[in-house]
Write an enzyme that holds these catalytic residues in place. Structure first.
Site, PDB file in Angstrom:
ATOM      1  N   ASP A 131      37.533  41.784  44.646  1.00  0.00           N
ATOM      2  CA  ASP A 131      37.799  40.370  44.864  1.00  0.00           C
ATOM      3  C   ASP A 131      38.217  40.097  46.309  1.00  0.00           C
ATOM      4  O   ASP A 131      39.154  40.723  46.813  1.00  0.00           O
ATOM      5  CB  ASP A 131      38.937  39.934  43.917  1.00  0.00           C
ATOM      6  CG  ASP A 131      39.263  38.464  44.042  1.00  0.00           C
ATOM      7  OD1 ASP A 131      38.388  37.641  43.721  1.00  0.00           O
ATOM      8  OD2 ASP A 131      40.389  38.128  44.474  1.00  0.00           O
ATOM      9  N   GLU A 183      32.940  41.084  46.473  1.00  0.00           N
ATOM     10  CA  GLU A 183      32.773  39.635  46.615  1.00  0.00           C
ATOM     11  C   GLU A 183      32.949  39.295  48.089  1.00  0.00           C
ATOM     12  O   GLU A 183      34.041  39.375  48.627  1.00  0.00           O
ATOM     13  CB  GLU A 183      33.807  38.866  45.794  1.00  0.00           C
ATOM     14  CG  GLU A 183      33.565  37.360  45.881  1.00  0.00           C
ATOM     15  CD  GLU A 183      34.836  36.517  45.813  1.00  0.00           C
ATOM     16  OE1 GLU A 183      34.724  35.332  45.475  1.00  0.00           O
ATOM     17  OE2 GLU A 183      35.928  37.028  46.106  1.00  0.00           O
TER      18      GLU A 183
END
Ligand code: GLC
Ligand code: CA
Length: 549
Positions: A197, A253
């Site tokens: 993330d 990401e």
């Protein structure tokens, strides 16, 4: 070939998939109960958004304990059962690895606040004096990226996201090692990969440096994203993971990464990631925007030509790595709503266009039904001040509050996080209890209704994913074809096989020349006369060219 080069990923927002204990919140056991559905769909990998102990300020992206399951999601035993059951069904598991920040309730941060001498003070980024922020950087969630520490130090702490999500200090080698321990703990439990993330933000520029701007605070993207130290700090972590768990799929990401940056993160000899998800894959047509209003919540159709340009750059520019093929995720409006199609034919042909390309399909739960954004009441957006501001601005130039809210509901990511509609029953079969997020309406589409209909979006996705699993669509070369701007057409080629995939992105019919007359999978009004293929509104077809070199 690594297993993940054939992955077809299904993203599950665990709070919204299936509630097994009737508290209105989806959970791990609920996911386990739906494994037969996942198998029938034809996916082979699931990615779960965060399920760890969290105060849920940002739906689990604010982690307070990386080593335990949030009680609303179930228990560690549930997690172990889920991993085992998915593996039993031939489905791999990816977990979200939130490594840029923690919750302010994490024991590290709590200890860091206890004293400036805490061992954990340097796990976070404290700076400034007398309560003044050291620079003018803004948070992605609005306002300054600095909040005064609730202690007597006079320092502030950095948070690129919510103030309750302090950024970790990756300069600190102990912190870097501790994050490696988190990854190892879960890989040891048998998971198959991690979605990193917001990893592009772990390195920051000199904190004493303002970003020149007339606005304050300012989103200082060049100071907080894709800096060289990201790679430097990631490399030892990746090498530890890959030497202990060589099969691990590392999916980053990289929201703002462009093609060259993504290529650098995924180059085979770089010792970094296997694939990245960039948000720079799409192109919206802004021509219809009302210029009196901020662009943010104004719905925009897809801009076909610019979209093709973006896609072909991702196809051509990544080198060894595979592009991640997706239309939506929990951070953007649902594809069936976003471009204003609201139409099963468009849902099918957009899926055909995207997922038969070279790359890794990443589906967002519910899109296989043609699911739309929720129509939320304004009160649902209380935690996002930008919404109330937009509605106010829209009203000031003559829109009704209702019209303004409708625009927000078509464009906001929160409305894309609704409960999965399983049946026509109470709360669409998601839960006997009112779901944690709901518009109180009967869903337009449900799993049970679509399972019974041969021409449903779901039935189409199942056929499409079957086709995707064939060698031609997994490994074939891809070449974009020159056609009308509104037609998206490409050829896949492998050994003696080839196929053209052609989709009309406009409401008016379009014609293109094809060399073969054999149509496979088709959507909408498709007709053929000799070597002319005519595609009606949002129609699409796969034209196979058997025996061609
Ligand atoms: C990522 C997530 C997003 C979250 C943010 C902070 O961008 O996808 O949902 O808010 O990171 O963790
Ligand atoms: Ca539950």
């Amino acid at each position: 070939m690594a297993w993940y080069e054939e992955a077809i990923i299904y993203q599950i927002y665990p709070k919204s998939f299936n509630d097994s204990n009737g508290d209105g919140i989806g959970d791990l056991e609920g996911i386990r109960q739906k494994i037969p559905y996942l198998q029938a769909l034809g996916i082979n990998t699931v990615w779960l958004n965060p399920v760890f102990v969290s105060p849920q300020v940002d739906n689990g992206y604010d982690v307070a304990n990386y080593y335990a399951i949030d009680p609303t999601m179930g228990t560690m035993a549930d997690m172990e059962r889920l991993i085992a059951a998915l593996h039993e069904a031939g489905i791999r598991v990816l977990l979200d690895f939130v490594l840029n920040h923690t919750s302010d309730q994490h024991p590290w941060f709590q200890d860091a606040l206890r004293s400036r001498d805490s061992l954990y003070r340097d796990y976070y980024i404290f700076a400034g004096e007398n309560g003044r922020a050291p620079n003018n950087w803004a948070s992605f969630f609005g306002g300054s990226a600095w909040t005064a520490a609730p202690d007597a130090s006079g320092q502030s702490y950095l948070h690129l996201f919510d103030a309750k999500m302090p950024d970790l200090n990756w300069r600190n080698p102990n912190l870097r090692y501790a994050m490696g321990d988190v990854a190892a703990f879960w890989l040891d439990k048998g998971i198959d990969g991690l979605r990193l993330d917001a990893f592009i933000h772990i390195a920051k520029a000199d904190l004493a440096q303002d970003f020149p701007s007339t606005q304050a605070p300012v989103l200082a993207e060049p100071f907080i994203a894709n800096l060289p130290a990201v790679k430097q700090w990631l490399r030892p972590l990746v090498s530890r993971i890959k030497s202990d768990y060589p099969e691990t799929f590392l999916l980053g990401e990289a929201a703002s990464a462009d093609v060259p940056q993504a290529a650098a993160y995924t180059a085979r000899d770089a010792g970094l990631l296997d694939s990245v998800i960039s948000f720079r894959m799409f192109a919206d047509d802004q021509k219809g925007d009302d210029l009196r209003l901020p662009a943010l919540y104004q719905p925009k159709p897809l801009a076909p030509l610019a979209f093709k340009q973006a896609q072909v750059q991702w196809q051509q520019g990544l080198g060894d790595a595979l592009p991640v093929l997706y239309w939506n995720n929990h951070d953007m409006a649902r594809v069936a709503t976003r471009y204003g199609h609201h139409d099963p034919t468009a849902s099918k042909s957009l899926a055909m266009l995207m997922y038969l390309q070279r790359g890794t399909p990443l589906l967002y739960y519910g899109e296989e039904l043609g699911l739309e954004n929720l129509a939320l009441p304004a009160t649902a957006y209380q935690t996002d001040p930008s919404v109330a501001l937009f509605i106010e601005q829209a009203q000031a130039v003559g829109y009704s509050a209702q019209q303004a809210l409708a625009m927000v509901n078509q464009t906001h990511h929160l409305a894309a996080r609704g409960p999965m509609p399983w049946t026509a029953g109470v709360n669409n079969g998601f839960s006997p209890q009112t779901p944690w997020l709901s518009d109180g309406q009967q869903a337009q589409v449900t799993v049970s209704q679509e399972e019974d209909a041969n021409d449903s979006v779901l039935a189409f996705y199942r056929r499409l994913l079957q086709l995707k699993q064939t060698a031609l669509f997994t490994r074939g070369k891809e070449q974009l074809l020159a056609t009308l701007p509104s037609v998206y057409a490409y050829r896949r080629q492998l050994a003696g096989q080839a196929a053209v995939v052609a989709v009309n992105l406009a409401a008016t019919p379009a014609t293109l020349a094809v060399t073969s007359t054999h149509t496979g999978l088709a959507v909408g009004a498709v007709s053929r006369e000799a070597h002319q293929l005519t595609l009606g509104a949002y129609a699409g077809a796969v034209v196979t060219e058997e025996g061609k070199k």
